[in-house]
Scaffold this motif. Structure first.
Motif: not given
Length: 233
Positions: A127-148
């Protein structure tokens, strides 16, 4: 904005009073259940990255008590309906939705997803979460992937929440690369130490991130961090 860590990959982010709870797994987690009373955990939204028990175990209990809207895959949406949970917003990879105080974009996670009853849980999510104060990324359970590498095109991130425990997900070395790909300097580590399979050396992990010019935050269960004070860039 503040973040509360509930152990494993479960955490809550408070966005101007709106509470987003991620991957609720408290009662079966012996490390967390000694510290956290699951029936006092607040939630307006519950974001579920995938169907494995160590990410969804307390979802029905908390959603039923709080009335929180659950954001999840279509398959988990259908499963939750069978558990009597109807306040659910299904999504899938690539989708984006504005929930008012925040917007969510679902991104790729390389993992698996099976529900507690053995049924298929759909695609695993980040998940990418966008807010007025900050944006953050929670990858969930994942391998390293070039999609990042795509993520900085979608969001200027302030911090990321990444698994570091190895065996089932990225290890520390891969998480360092992931942080570089998504262009963050502040990382909250999750999915470590809960089971024997995912024990890590804390000092070595922090040093690996520091050597790459990043800060790894390993929070105590129940710890609350304010974005401006502890994890801001």
């Amino acid at each position: 904005m503040n973040l509360t860590y509930y152990g494993h990959s479960c955490f809550s982010v408070d966005i101007k009073g709106t509470k987003l709870l991620f991957d609720p797994f408290i009662t079966p987690n012996e490390l967390a259940s000694k510290v956290i009373d699951v029936d006092t955990v607040a939630a307006d939204y519950i974001l579920v990255s995938h169907g494995h028990a160590d990410h969804i175990a307390d979802c029905v209990r908390i959603a039923g008590r709080t009335g929180a809207k659950v954001i999840c895959s279509w398959e988990i949406y259908e499963w939750l309906g069978k558990q009597g949970i109807s306040n659910v917003h299904p999504m899938n990879t690539g989708g984006k939705w504005n929930f008012g105080d925040f917007t969510v974009k679902v991104v790729v996670a390389q993992h698996s997803s099976g529900l507690p009853d053995g049924s298929y849980g759909g695609n695993p999510f980040g998940f990418i979460v966008y807010t007025e104060d900050a944006n953050f990324y929670y990858s969930g359970d994942t391998a390293l992937t070039l999609d990042m590498q795509l993520i900085p095109a979608w969001a200027d991130l302030n911090f990321a929440v990444l698994p570091i425990g190895d065996n089932f997900t990225m290890d520390v070395a891969d998480a360092v690369v992931a942080a570089q790909m998504v262009k963050v300097k502040q990382v909250i580590g999750v999915h470590y130490d809960t089971f024997g399979f995912i024990k890590i050396n804390h000092e070595e992990a922090k040093k690996a991130f520091a050597d790459a010019g990043c800060t790894l935050h390993l929070l105590e269960i129940g710890e609350v961090v304010e974005y401006e004070l502890r994890i801001g860039q």
